[in-house]
Design a protein around this motif. Structure first.
Motif, short mmCIF file in Angstrom:
data_model
loop_
_atom_site.label_atom_id
_atom_site.label_comp_id
_atom_site.label_asym_id
_atom_site.label_seq_id
_atom_site.Cartn_x
_atom_site.Cartn_y
_atom_site.Cartn_z
N ASP A 47 -40.74 4.02 32.90
CA ASP A 47 -42.14 4.00 32.44
C ASP A 47 -42.33 4.83 31.17
O ASP A 47 -43.30 5.58 31.02
CB ASP A 47 -43.07 4.51 33.55
N GLY A 48 -41.37 4.69 30.27
CA GLY A 48 -41.47 5.36 28.98
C GLY A 48 -40.99 6.79 28.95
O GLY A 48 -40.98 7.42 27.88
N ARG A 49 -40.55 7.33 30.08
CA ARG A 49 -40.09 8.72 30.13
C ARG A 49 -38.57 8.76 30.13
O ARG A 49 -37.93 8.16 30.98
CB ARG A 49 -40.62 9.42 31.40
N LEU A 50 -38.01 9.51 29.19
CA LEU A 50 -36.57 9.64 29.07
C LEU A 50 -36.04 10.56 30.15
O LEU A 50 -36.62 11.60 30.44
CB LEU A 50 -36.20 10.20 27.70
N ALA A 109 -35.25 14.54 15.72
CA ALA A 109 -35.25 13.18 15.16
C ALA A 109 -34.68 12.19 16.17
O ALA A 109 -35.17 11.07 16.31
CB ALA A 109 -34.44 13.15 13.86
N ALA A 110 -33.62 12.59 16.88
CA ALA A 110 -33.03 11.71 17.89
C ALA A 110 -34.03 11.43 19.01
O ALA A 110 -34.17 10.29 19.46
CB ALA A 110 -31.77 12.35 18.45
N ARG A 129 -37.87 7.89 21.89
CA ARG A 129 -39.24 7.74 22.40
C ARG A 129 -39.93 6.54 21.77
O ARG A 129 -40.66 5.80 22.44
CB ARG A 129 -40.03 9.02 22.15
N ASP A 130 -39.69 6.34 20.50
CA ASP A 130 -40.26 5.16 19.84
C ASP A 130 -39.72 3.87 20.46
O ASP A 130 -40.43 2.87 20.58
CB ASP A 130 -39.95 5.17 18.34
N ALA A 131 -38.45 3.89 20.86
CA ALA A 131 -37.82 2.69 21.42
C ALA A 131 -38.44 2.28 22.75
O ALA A 131 -38.37 1.11 23.12
CB ALA A 131 -36.32 2.92 21.58
N ARG A 162 -30.30 3.23 24.22
CA ARG A 162 -29.05 3.55 23.53
C ARG A 162 -29.36 4.20 22.19
O ARG A 162 -30.07 3.63 21.35
CB ARG A 162 -28.19 2.31 23.33
N LEU A 163 -28.81 5.40 22.01
CA LEU A 163 -28.88 6.10 20.73
C LEU A 163 -27.52 5.98 20.07
O LEU A 163 -26.51 6.39 20.65
CB LEU A 163 -29.23 7.57 20.96
#
Length: 262
Positions: free
Chosen positions: A32-35, A61-62, A67-69, A80-81
């Motif tokens: 739900d959008g939480r890493l 920045a990472a 979070r934008d993804a 995936r980063l």
């Protein structure tokens, strides 16, 4: 520059990650959008950069890229980063001051469908290579091992190293239970230091179950009372069979999954 974002579509043909696999990646779960466990994944990325002689990316920045993804998303997403060594010409040598390229993407990540069926892969881990203990962009051995497992009608491959010792699955760490103790391959066997692997070891210790990191052959897994896989996307997943032979089960697997799982 280090830590700068670059859309995947903007990666040029001379990017060292594309041409040489020179770079690293991290895959983590978002719900739900939480890493989940972002700090641990970024710490491992920074350690990987140190091992490869690359400057560590900017953590803020990472985080912003990841979070934008997943912004506005619902449910489970695999994030995936990707970090590449940037552009560097044709040869093996990097520029004196590499300009890293970093981007993030997300995709649906449904939970695993029941226990995993394992087969022993013919693809071996190179325990002597530093890359075997890092999430580098050169992941072809893992791709081939997973492909082999799927061709055999299994869910996942169990990979050995060149000495015949159990190392890992194609995309997971491996544990087994015997006589009240957990066992998992030592990192020197050519094993990635998994984030969920570390969480399982800590949670097992909290429950009074010791974990031994060992170099062991297939016979140890075959004789185990229970076997399970761990990763950031599957959490703790029981293994049902190995090369078609049934494996045992134990309530500890479900307890660990409830505590640290995905």
């Amino acid at each position: 520059m280090a830590g700068a974002a670059a859309p995947a579509s903007a990666v040029p043909f001379d990017d060292r990650g594309l041409t040489l696999g020179d770079g690293l990646f991290e895959t983590l779960l978002a719900v739900d959008g939480r890493l989940r466990d972002a700090d641990a994944h970024l710490a491992r990325l920074a350690a990987g950069c140190a091992a490869l002689g690359l400057p560590a990316p900017d953590a803020a920045a990472a985080l912003a890229l990841m979070r934008d993804a997943v912004a506005g998303s619902a449910g489970r997403r695999a994030v995936r980063l990707t970090l590449t060594a940037g552009s560097g010409g044709r040869g093996l040598e990097r520029p004196a001051s590499p300009r890293l390229r970093m981007f993030a993407a997300a995709a649906p990540a449904p939970p695993p469908a029941g226990p995993a069926r394992l087969v022993v892969s013919t693809v071996r881990r190179n325990a002597g290579s530093p890359a075997a203990r890092l999430k580098t962009l050169a992941y072809l051995d893992n791709v081939l091992a997973r492909r082999e497992a799927q061709a055999a009608g299994a869910d996942e491959a169990l990979m050995l190293n060149g000495a015949g010792e159990v190392a890992c699955a194609a995309a997971a760490n491996v544990f087994w239970l015997k006589a009240g103790r957990l066992y998992t391959p030592a990192l020197d066997c050519g094993v990635l230091a998994g984030v969920t692997r570390a969480a399982v070891i800590a949670e097992a210790a909290r429950r009074g179950v010791p974990t031994e990191q060992v170099a062991a052959g297939l016979e140890a897994v075959r004789a185990a009372e229970a076997v399970f896989l761990t990763s950031s996307l599957v959490g703790v997943r029981a293994a049902a069979s190995l090369d078609g032979w049934p494996l045992g089960s134990d309530p500890l697997t479900a307890l660990l999954d409830a505590a640290v799982g995905a």
